[in-house]
Design a protein around this motif. Structure first.
Motif, PDB file in Angstrom:
ATOM      1  N   ASP A   1       0.829  -1.206   0.000  1.00 38.44           N
ATOM      2  CA  ASP A   1       0.000   0.000   0.000  1.00 38.44           C
ATOM      3  C   ASP A   1       0.867   1.261   0.000  1.00 38.44           C
ATOM      4  O   ASP A   1       0.371   2.358   0.159  1.00 38.44           O
TER       5      ASP A   1
ATOM      6  N   GLU B   1       2.819   2.497   2.117  1.00 35.36           N
ATOM      7  CA  GLU B   1       2.869   3.232   3.376  1.00 35.36           C
ATOM      8  C   GLU B   1       4.190   2.983   4.117  1.00 35.36           C
ATOM      9  O   GLU B   1       4.635   3.821   4.880  1.00 35.36           O
TER      10      GLU B   1
ATOM     11  N   ARG C   1       6.480   8.863  -2.532  1.00 34.98           N
ATOM     12  CA  ARG C   1       5.211   8.655  -1.831  1.00 34.98           C
ATOM     13  C   ARG C   1       4.540  10.012  -1.714  1.00 34.98           C
ATOM     14  O   ARG C   1       5.177  10.979  -1.308  1.00 34.98           O
TER      15      ARG C   1
ATOM     16  N   ALA D   1      -4.293   8.900  -2.469  1.00 33.84           N
ATOM     17  CA  ALA D   1      -4.159   7.739  -1.579  1.00 33.84           C
ATOM     18  C   ALA D   1      -5.536   7.109  -1.401  1.00 33.84           C
ATOM     19  O   ALA D   1      -6.498   7.790  -1.060  1.00 33.84           O
TER      20      ALA D   1
ATOM     21  N   SER E   1      -0.631   7.539   1.862  1.00 29.23           N
ATOM     22  CA  SER E   1       0.299   7.685   0.738  1.00 29.23           C
ATOM     23  C   SER E   1      -0.108   6.856  -0.466  1.00 29.23           C
ATOM     24  O   SER E   1      -0.574   5.729  -0.330  1.00 29.23           O
ATOM     25  N   ALA E   2       0.120   7.434  -1.621  1.00 27.65           N
ATOM     26  CA  ALA E   2       0.045   6.709  -2.885  1.00 27.65           C
ATOM     27  C   ALA E   2       1.443   6.762  -3.488  1.00 27.65           C
ATOM     28  O   ALA E   2       2.288   7.570  -3.082  1.00 27.65           O
TER      29      ALA E   2
ATOM     30  N   TYR F   1      -0.216   7.783 -10.634  1.00 25.75           N
ATOM     31  CA  TYR F   1      -0.314   7.485  -9.214  1.00 25.75           C
ATOM     32  C   TYR F   1      -0.922   6.102  -9.047  1.00 25.75           C
ATOM     33  O   TYR F   1      -1.917   5.774  -9.709  1.00 25.75           O
TER      34      TYR F   1
ATOM     35  N   ASP G   1      -1.945   2.944  -6.024  1.00 21.86           N
ATOM     36  CA  ASP G   1      -2.102   2.609  -4.613  1.00 21.86           C
ATOM     37  C   ASP G   1      -2.736   1.229  -4.488  1.00 21.86           C
ATOM     38  O   ASP G   1      -3.342   0.719  -5.435  1.00 21.86           O
ATOM     39  N   ARG G   2      -2.575   0.648  -3.365  1.00 21.07           N
ATOM     40  CA  ARG G   2      -3.174  -0.603  -2.918  1.00 21.07           C
ATOM     41  C   ARG G   2      -3.092  -1.722  -3.955  1.00 21.07           C
ATOM     42  O   ARG G   2      -4.049  -2.045  -4.633  1.00 21.07           O
TER      43      ARG G   2
END
Length: 191
Positions: A28, A30, A45, A50, A55-56, A162, A164-165
């Motif tokens: 993720d 982070e 980051r 996000a 953070s993303a 960008y 994330d996750r």
């Protein structure tokens, strides 16, 4: 399977999202961990875009140079978990904040067999990228997935995306986007 939302060009949004469901997060972005970069890929980051946490991952690369074999890439090694037998797919959240379409290629390997899938992201858009493991070759070894690489072709203009996750999901599961993030993206898009 994908979900797309369009963003305004001037979009800027930091979202603290709700916790995830039953899926398993691979990264993720982070925590501090070791990543490898090739062919001028840069990362940082950022709070912008996000989905979970604060953070993303922002990927960036300069305009393509003279090398026709330049493939700016971000490499994640030593994946946890590395045994993907109990999962049915991989998802990640992607935002293209720029005015030009972006390509992202996701690649990973199990044993000697690799798999890659290409995704297009429209300008000013959000998209949940999903790879169903039913697409994997029969001889793909899901017991020992040792790396995940995110890359693009030679960018003709500076590249920015960008992410994330990165998450593993069960075969029948849909990884939901937290309502706070979805509302923020929808509000930015004016829809």
């Amino acid at each position: 399977m994908f979900r797309t939302s369009f963003l305004l060009p001037v979009a800027a949004c930091a979202v603290t999202a709700l916790s995830a469901g039953a899926f398993t997060v691979v990264d993720d972005f982070e925590q501090d961990r070791s990543y490898r970069l090739t062919d001028n890929m840069q990362f940082s980051r950022e709070p912008l875009f996000a989905v979970d946490g604060t953070s993303a991952l922002r990927l960036a690369a300069p305009r393509w140079g003279e090398n026709p074999y330049e493939w700016p890439a971000f490499h994640m090694d030593d994946l946890t978990p590395s045994d993907w037998r109990d999962f049915g797919g991989l998802t990640l959240e992607a935002v293209n904040p720029g005015a030009v379409p972006r390509k992202l290629i996701v690649e990973f390997a199990g044993g000697e067999v690799g798999f890659k899938k290409s995704f297009e992201l429209a300008p000013f858009s959000y998209r949940q990228l999903d790879i169903d493991f039913a697409e994997l070759p029969e001889n793909f070894d899901r017991t020992a997935v040792d790396h995940l690489t995110l890359f693009t072709e030679c960018p003709m203009v500076p590249y920015e995306l960008y992410l994330d996750r990165v998450a593993l999901r069960s075969a029948d599961e849909t990884v939901a986007v937290p309502p706070a993030f979805e509302q923020a993206v929808s509000a930015l898009a004016g829809s």
